[in-house]
Design an enzyme around this catalytic site. Structure first.
Site, PDB file in Angstrom:
ATOM      1  N   CYS A 137      -4.973   0.929   6.504  1.00 47.97           N
ATOM      2  CA  CYS A 137      -4.959   1.770   6.841  1.00 47.97           C
ATOM      3  C   CYS A 137      -6.171   3.044   5.622  1.00 47.97           C
ATOM      4  O   CYS A 137      -6.677   3.813   5.543  1.00 47.97           O
ATOM      5  CB  CYS A 137      -4.260   2.935   5.679  1.00 47.97           C
ATOM      6  SG  CYS A 137      -4.189   2.787   3.838  1.00 47.97           S
ATOM      7  N   CYS A 162      -7.405  -0.885   1.436  1.00 49.42           N
ATOM      8  CA  CYS A 162      -6.250  -1.879   2.259  1.00 49.42           C
ATOM      9  C   CYS A 162      -6.834  -2.188   4.117  1.00 49.42           C
ATOM     10  O   CYS A 162      -7.735  -1.364   4.338  1.00 49.42           O
ATOM     11  CB  CYS A 162      -5.542  -0.477   2.084  1.00 49.42           C
ATOM     12  SG  CYS A 162      -4.357  -1.029   3.538  1.00 49.42           S
ATOM     13  N   CYS A 177       0.233   2.552   3.514  1.00 51.29           N
ATOM     14  CA  CYS A 177       0.617   2.775   5.285  1.00 51.29           C
ATOM     15  C   CYS A 177       1.892   1.427   4.772  1.00 51.29           C
ATOM     16  O   CYS A 177       1.928   1.205   5.268  1.00 51.29           O
ATOM     17  CB  CYS A 177      -0.225   1.990   5.965  1.00 51.29           C
ATOM     18  SG  CYS A 177      -1.456   0.388   4.506  1.00 51.29           S
ATOM     19  N   CYS A 183      -8.540  -6.024  -9.687  1.00 51.91           N
ATOM     20  CA  CYS A 183      -8.717  -4.016 -10.028  1.00 51.91           C
ATOM     21  C   CYS A 183      -8.032  -2.933  -9.646  1.00 51.91           C
ATOM     22  O   CYS A 183      -8.430  -2.005  -9.074  1.00 51.91           O
ATOM     23  CB  CYS A 183      -9.633  -3.963 -12.074  1.00 51.91           C
ATOM     24  SG  CYS A 183      -9.785  -2.451 -13.010  1.00 51.91           S
ATOM     25  N   CYS A 207       0.908  -1.016  -0.047  1.00 50.48           N
ATOM     26  CA  CYS A 207       0.527  -0.048   0.455  1.00 50.48           C
ATOM     27  C   CYS A 207       0.628   1.181  -0.022  1.00 50.48           C
ATOM     28  O   CYS A 207       1.658   1.615   1.219  1.00 50.48           O
ATOM     29  CB  CYS A 207      -0.589  -0.200   1.291  1.00 50.48           C
ATOM     30  SG  CYS A 207      -1.713   1.374   0.549  1.00 50.48           S
TER      31      CYS A 207
HETATM   32 FE    FE Z   1      -2.910   0.513   3.499  1.00 55.17          FE
END
Ligand code: FE
Length: 170
Positions: A136, A133, A88, A156, A85
Site C-alpha cells: 500500500c 509497505c 493493508c 526502525c 501493515c
Molecule cells: Fe500496507
C-alpha cells in the site's frame, strides 16, 4: 498557425513534465523494488485512507509522520507472532527478528521477503533510507546499518504503522 503554436506549446510542456519526473526519480530512487512481486499494489484515494485509518495512522502511514520515541505500543512488545501493515494487512516482520535496540521504536533485523520497499530520504538534513509497505506504500520507518549480525540492519518502525498477529494466526 495559432493552433500549431498551441500544439507545440503543449508538446514542450509535456516534455518538461517528463523531464521533471525523471529528476525526481533520480533523487528518490527505489533501491530494491520488486517488479515480479506476487501481489498487486493496493491503491486507495486520499479520502478513502482518511476514512479507513485513525488520525495517528493516517499521519504516520500517509503523511510520513513519526511517533514519539518510547511511546509506541510495540516498542517493548516481545510476544511471538507476525507484525502486519496497519494500512493493508500485508505481512512485514516476524517476531523472531525483533530485538531490543534501545532506540525507542520497535526494531527488527530483517524484513519478510517482498514486504517492504526502500527509498532514499534526504529530509530534515539527514541521509536516510525510508521503508514503506510494498503493497500500500504506507510509510513504516527507516532502515539503518547499525543492527545485529548477520544482517547488520536495524529496521526502525513506528508501532502505529503495524498491527500484531499472535503466533496462532501466523
Ligand atoms: Fe500496507
Amino acid at each position: 498557425m495559432k493552433s500549431l503554436i498551441s500544439i507545440s506549446m503543449a508538446f514542450i510542456i509535456l516534455n518538461l513534465d517528463s523531464l521533471s519526473s525523471q529528476v525526481l526519480n533520480e533523487d528518490n530512487k527505489v533501491l530494491n523494488s520488486n517488479e515480479n512481486r506476487e501481489f498487486k499494489k493496493m491503491k486507495r484515494t486520499d479520502s478513502e485512507w482518511r476514512r479507513i485509518l485513525s488520525s495517528s495512522e493516517y499521519h504516520i502511514l500517509r503523511e510520513k509522520g513519526t511517533e514519539r520515541a518510547f511511546t509506541g505500543e510495540y516498542d517493548g512488545h516481545f510476544e511471538e507472532g507476525m507484525y502486519v501493515c496497519a494500512g493493508c494487512g500485508h505481512k512485514l516482520f516476524d517476531s523472531e527478528t525483533k530485538y531490543r535496540s534501545g532506540c525507542g521504536w520497535p526494531a527488527f533485523s530483517k524484513a519478510l521477503p517482498e514486504s517492504v520497499e526502500e527509498t532514499e530520504d534526504n529530509s530534515y538534513g539527514m541521509r536516510r533510507i525510508e521503508i514503506t509497505c510494498s503493497k500500500c506504500d504506507g510509510h513504516l520507518g527507516h532502515v539503518f546499518n547499525d543492527g545485529p549480525q548477520p544482517s547488520g540492519l536495524r529496521y526502525c518502525i513506528n508501532s502505529v504503522s503495524m498491527d500484531f498477529k499472535p503466533e496462532e494466526d501466523k
